[in-house]
Motif scaffolding. Sequence first.
Motif, PDB file in Angstrom:
ATOM      1  N   ARG A   8      47.144  44.685  43.957  1.00 17.96           N
ATOM      2  CA  ARG A   8      46.293  44.481  42.772  1.00 17.96           C
ATOM      3  C   ARG A   8      44.945  43.898  43.202  1.00 17.96           C
ATOM      4  O   ARG A   8      44.374  43.048  42.511  1.00 17.96           O
ATOM      5  CB  ARG A   8      46.979  43.540  41.780  1.00 17.96           C
ATOM      6  CG  ARG A   8      48.380  43.958  41.351  1.00 17.96           C
ATOM      7  CD  ARG A   8      48.989  42.964  40.366  1.00 17.96           C
ATOM      8  NE  ARG A   8      50.402  43.187  40.182  1.00 17.96           N
ATOM      9  CZ  ARG A   8      50.933  44.067  39.349  1.00 17.96           C
ATOM     10  NH1 ARG A   8      50.140  44.829  38.614  1.00 17.96           N
ATOM     11  NH2 ARG A   8      52.240  44.205  39.237  1.00 17.96           N
ATOM     12  N   THR A   9      44.441  44.377  44.313  1.00 17.43           N
ATOM     13  CA  THR A   9      43.281  43.777  44.977  1.00 17.43           C
ATOM     14  C   THR A   9      42.114  43.508  44.032  1.00 17.43           C
ATOM     15  O   THR A   9      41.535  42.421  44.030  1.00 17.43           O
ATOM     16  CB  THR A   9      42.799  44.684  46.126  1.00 17.43           C
ATOM     17  OG1 THR A   9      43.897  44.945  47.001  1.00 17.43           O
ATOM     18  CG2 THR A   9      41.669  44.019  46.895  1.00 17.43           C
ATOM     19  N   ASN A  10      41.750  44.477  43.218  1.00 15.61           N
ATOM     20  CA  ASN A  10      40.549  44.372  42.396  1.00 15.61           C
ATOM     21  C   ASN A  10      40.812  43.885  40.969  1.00 15.61           C
ATOM     22  O   ASN A  10      39.877  43.797  40.168  1.00 15.61           O
ATOM     23  CB  ASN A  10      39.831  45.721  42.363  1.00 15.61           C
ATOM     24  CG  ASN A  10      39.331  46.131  43.735  1.00 15.61           C
ATOM     25  OD1 ASN A  10      38.758  45.321  44.457  1.00 15.61           O
ATOM     26  ND2 ASN A  10      39.586  47.380  44.122  1.00 15.61           N
ATOM     27  N   LYS A  11      42.054  43.575  40.676  1.00 16.06           N
ATOM     28  CA  LYS A  11      42.373  43.064  39.344  1.00 16.06           C
ATOM     29  C   LYS A  11      42.026  41.580  39.263  1.00 16.06           C
ATOM     30  O   LYS A  11      42.264  40.815  40.208  1.00 16.06           O
ATOM     31  CB  LYS A  11      43.853  43.264  39.043  1.00 16.06           C
ATOM     32  CG  LYS A  11      44.252  42.767  37.659  1.00 16.06           C
ATOM     33  CD  LYS A  11      45.748  42.852  37.436  1.00 16.06           C
ATOM     34  CE  LYS A  11      46.090  42.281  36.071  1.00 16.06           C
ATOM     35  NZ  LYS A  11      47.540  42.243  35.837  1.00 16.06           N
ATOM     36  N   THR A  12      41.492  41.143  38.122  1.00 16.95           N
ATOM     37  CA  THR A  12      41.147  39.732  37.956  1.00 16.95           C
ATOM     38  C   THR A  12      42.403  38.869  38.021  1.00 16.95           C
ATOM     39  O   THR A  12      43.379  39.103  37.310  1.00 16.95           O
ATOM     40  CB  THR A  12      40.437  39.496  36.621  1.00 16.95           C
ATOM     41  OG1 THR A  12      39.246  40.292  36.574  1.00 16.95           O
ATOM     42  CG2 THR A  12      40.061  38.034  36.458  1.00 16.95           C
ATOM     43  N   GLU A  25      40.433  38.466  46.527  1.00 15.69           N
ATOM     44  CA  GLU A  25      39.644  37.274  46.865  1.00 15.69           C
ATOM     45  C   GLU A  25      40.491  36.007  46.782  1.00 15.69           C
ATOM     46  O   GLU A  25      40.406  35.122  47.664  1.00 15.69           O
ATOM     47  CB  GLU A  25      38.459  37.164  45.902  1.00 15.69           C
ATOM     48  CG  GLU A  25      37.450  38.295  46.034  1.00 15.69           C
ATOM     49  CD  GLU A  25      36.494  38.380  44.869  1.00 15.69           C
ATOM     50  OE1 GLU A  25      35.364  38.863  45.057  1.00 15.69           O
ATOM     51  OE2 GLU A  25      36.886  37.978  43.737  1.00 15.69           O
ATOM     52  N   PHE A  26      41.282  35.909  45.746  1.00 17.39           N
ATOM     53  CA  PHE A  26      42.136  34.736  45.555  1.00 17.39           C
ATOM     54  C   PHE A  26      43.127  34.603  46.706  1.00 17.39           C
ATOM     55  O   PHE A  26      43.325  33.506  47.269  1.00 17.39           O
ATOM     56  CB  PHE A  26      42.857  34.865  44.216  1.00 17.39           C
ATOM     57  CG  PHE A  26      43.652  33.667  43.790  1.00 17.39           C
ATOM     58  CD1 PHE A  26      43.157  32.385  43.929  1.00 17.39           C
ATOM     59  CD2 PHE A  26      44.912  33.829  43.221  1.00 17.39           C
ATOM     60  CE1 PHE A  26      43.896  31.278  43.519  1.00 17.39           C
ATOM     61  CE2 PHE A  26      45.650  32.737  42.803  1.00 17.39           C
ATOM     62  CZ  PHE A  26      45.150  31.461  42.956  1.00 17.39           C
ATOM     63  N   ASN A  27      43.718  35.712  47.120  1.00 18.68           N
ATOM     64  CA  ASN A  27      44.682  35.691  48.215  1.00 18.68           C
ATOM     65  C   ASN A  27      44.024  35.265  49.522  1.00 18.68           C
ATOM     66  O   ASN A  27      44.599  34.483  50.295  1.00 18.68           O
ATOM     67  CB  ASN A  27      45.306  37.084  48.373  1.00 18.68           C
ATOM     68  CG  ASN A  27      46.362  37.117  49.467  1.00 18.68           C
ATOM     69  OD1 ASN A  27      47.317  36.357  49.446  1.00 18.68           O
ATOM     70  ND2 ASN A  27      46.166  38.001  50.447  1.00 18.68           N
ATOM     71  N   ASN A  31      44.890  31.971  51.812  1.00 16.50           N
ATOM     72  CA  ASN A  31      45.117  32.044  53.263  1.00 16.50           C
ATOM     73  C   ASN A  31      44.257  31.035  54.012  1.00 16.50           C
ATOM     74  O   ASN A  31      44.707  30.411  54.986  1.00 16.50           O
ATOM     75  CB  ASN A  31      44.803  33.453  53.772  1.00 16.50           C
ATOM     76  CG  ASN A  31      45.924  34.443  53.501  1.00 16.50           C
ATOM     77  OD1 ASN A  31      47.074  34.045  53.337  1.00 16.50           O
ATOM     78  ND2 ASN A  31      45.583  35.721  53.458  1.00 16.50           N
ATOM     79  N   ARG A  32      43.008  30.855  53.590  1.00 13.14           N
ATOM     80  CA  ARG A  32      42.127  29.905  54.265  1.00 13.14           C
ATOM     81  C   ARG A  32      42.685  28.489  54.175  1.00 13.14           C
ATOM     82  O   ARG A  32      42.647  27.722  55.144  1.00 13.14           O
ATOM     83  CB  ARG A  32      40.726  29.963  53.662  1.00 13.14           C
ATOM     84  CG  ARG A  32      39.931  31.216  54.032  1.00 13.14           C
ATOM     85  CD  ARG A  32      38.500  31.142  53.523  1.00 13.14           C
ATOM     86  NE  ARG A  32      37.775  32.369  53.781  1.00 13.14           N
ATOM     87  CZ  ARG A  32      37.191  32.684  54.925  1.00 13.14           C
ATOM     88  NH1 ARG A  32      37.262  31.830  55.942  1.00 13.14           N
ATOM     89  NH2 ARG A  32      36.544  33.817  55.076  1.00 13.14           N
ATOM     90  N   VAL A  33      43.203  28.120  52.995  1.00 15.01           N
ATOM     91  CA  VAL A  33      43.806  26.793  52.850  1.00 15.01           C
ATOM     92  C   VAL A  33      45.003  26.656  53.781  1.00 15.01           C
ATOM     93  O   VAL A  33      45.139  25.662  54.511  1.00 15.01           O
ATOM     94  CB  VAL A  33      44.222  26.529  51.394  1.00 15.01           C
ATOM     95  CG1 VAL A  33      44.994  25.209  51.289  1.00 15.01           C
ATOM     96  CG2 VAL A  33      43.007  26.496  50.470  1.00 15.01           C
ATOM     97  N   ALA A  34      45.874  27.661  53.780  1.00 16.27           N
ATOM     98  CA  ALA A  34      47.076  27.611  54.614  1.00 16.27           C
ATOM     99  C   ALA A  34      46.709  27.502  56.092  1.00 16.27           C
ATOM    100  O   ALA A  34      47.234  26.649  56.827  1.00 16.27           O
ATOM    101  CB  ALA A  34      47.936  28.842  54.366  1.00 16.27           C
ATOM    102  N   ASN A  35      45.799  28.366  56.552  1.00 12.80           N
ATOM    103  CA  ASN A  35      45.411  28.347  57.964  1.00 12.80           C
ATOM    104  C   ASN A  35      44.710  27.048  58.344  1.00 12.80           C
ATOM    105  O   ASN A  35      44.911  26.510  59.442  1.00 12.80           O
ATOM    106  CB  ASN A  35      44.504  29.541  58.267  1.00 12.80           C
ATOM    107  CG  ASN A  35      45.281  30.849  58.335  1.00 12.80           C
ATOM    108  OD1 ASN A  35      46.318  30.920  58.975  1.00 12.80           O
ATOM    109  ND2 ASN A  35      44.788  31.879  57.668  1.00 12.80           N
ATOM    110  N   GLY A  36      43.888  26.523  57.425  1.00 21.57           N
ATOM    111  CA  GLY A  36      43.202  25.270  57.694  1.00 21.57           C
ATOM    112  C   GLY A  36      44.170  24.106  57.845  1.00 21.57           C
ATOM    113  O   GLY A  36      44.027  23.271  58.754  1.00 21.57           O
ATOM    114  N   LEU A  37      45.148  24.025  56.969  1.00 23.78           N
ATOM    115  CA  LEU A  37      46.134  22.946  57.049  1.00 23.78           C
ATOM    116  C   LEU A  37      46.949  23.033  58.334  1.00 23.78           C
ATOM    117  O   LEU A  37      47.176  22.025  59.019  1.00 23.78           O
ATOM    118  CB  LEU A  37      47.057  22.998  55.829  1.00 23.78           C
ATOM    119  CG  LEU A  37      46.442  22.627  54.475  1.00 23.78           C
ATOM    120  CD1 LEU A  37      47.424  22.921  53.341  1.00 23.78           C
ATOM    121  CD2 LEU A  37      46.034  21.162  54.439  1.00 23.78           C
TER     122      LEU A  37
END
Length: 504
Positions: A8-12, A25-27, A31-37
């Motif tokens: 559902r890549t382009n769905k809001t 974008e949300f996904n 991922n950035r939060v997970a990888n950063g932690l």
Amino acid sequence: MARHGKWRTNKTAVVCGEKRLNWGEFNHRINRVANGLVSMGLKKGDKVSMLMTNSIEMLEIMFGTVRAGGVIVPLSAMVTGESLVRMINDSDSIFLFADKKLLNTIESYREQLTGIAADYRFSVGVDADGWGGFERFMSDSPDDDYVVELTYEDPFNIMYTSGTTGLPKGILHTHHNRFHFAAMFAIDFRIDSGAVNIVTTSLYANGTWLTFLPTMFVGGTLIIMPQYDTAEFLRLVRREKGTHTFMVPTQFKMLLEHPDFDRYDLNSMKIWLSAGSPFLKQDKEEVLNRLPGELVELWGLTEGVATTLKPEDMEAKTASIGIPPVGWDVGIIDDEGNRLSPGEIGEIIGSSSFLMPEYYKLPDKTREAMWRDERGRTYLKTGDMGKLDEDGFLYILDRKKDMIISGGINIFASDIEEILAGHPDVKDCVVIGVPHEKWGETPLALVIPYEGAAAVEDDVRDWLNTRVAKYQRVAGVVFRIDFPRNALGKVLKKEMRAEYATIK
């Protein structure tokens, strides 16, 4: 979440103010939060506290933590700094995220946070000395998929129900608990991938998760209100074609009383969920008569017990709070722990696939809260008094601690409140027990009158006492401007009993 990001890549996915993210974008930001932690040393099972108001960033941190194998600890914005310290330390959190609205609440206590190193504190939406910046944290982290092996038994969250005095009590839920929570309430509330859920209450509260988590689970769209405003809610429903929302009875009342209510097209709404406290009879009737879509009422506890009254049962069982979702159960027991028959009043017990395995690090409290049937199934003792009818529908009478015992007679405040609410000058009301030299306790009515009300306190008392049984008569009526409430609008009777403990 990752699957929604792929398919559902382009769905809001989420909207808050002017900010909108699709599922792709949300996904990536999750991922950035997970990888950063993980890059900073977070290991599976580590705790991450979050002191934030409603925002997309709050969800990114929440789901990023869980994706990394961590345990999210959402903190209430309504408690003091001292209480927050107790909760954060009790949870064994090693990371803390705080936003610009709440940073000052905890700032002066940060040296008391025994488990959180200086580099592991992050401010969101503001630069602050001694805190890392969230956006810098995000920009330094890759958005590649992060995969950690999780089991259903791994912890998902810890939610605190108290902490204002003494030791806080953290409710731990597992991935199994939250999976079933999301799936079962998606079924009960008719939430599918086409749902547009408008979030009107605080994201740190479990009640808000009733519709928000199922919406995320099925790949719907979440519209987040930073704070509730009736006019803005009306605009959002019209603009976003909202289909679902969760509100407390006070919000429903504000909505129907808004001068512009009839100017807005709300016909996209399918389900209105109410929980947190019971409707007054006349307010519920007005909701049913004036709102499009269907009303669902829920009674439940964060520990993992719930019933719902669905639209098809609303007319026949209007005074009930419904039946449990599929596979869940409720019952009634007496003070000795014996099951009671339909019609008999006692303490409500409940069991579900969402039932917490423990109060975090409190084995004695956990054992005290549980009851087991003859087959060894575990139920939670809720502390609510109620009864089942012959069809298995549940009726709430009062909190066990809120029941008034006067001269040995059990008085349910809700019975008196229902009648008192019928007075034309009463906007809202609460009945509590106060000390009495002869009877032990006696009822006292606290009233928020309508603006410009003609009646005075004694008038309302006399009107009420002619309409209730002799043992239910109130000793007095006290007018107030407001009541103390929790994050979901539930009146805090314990605080008012303390306030009026010495009234004569």
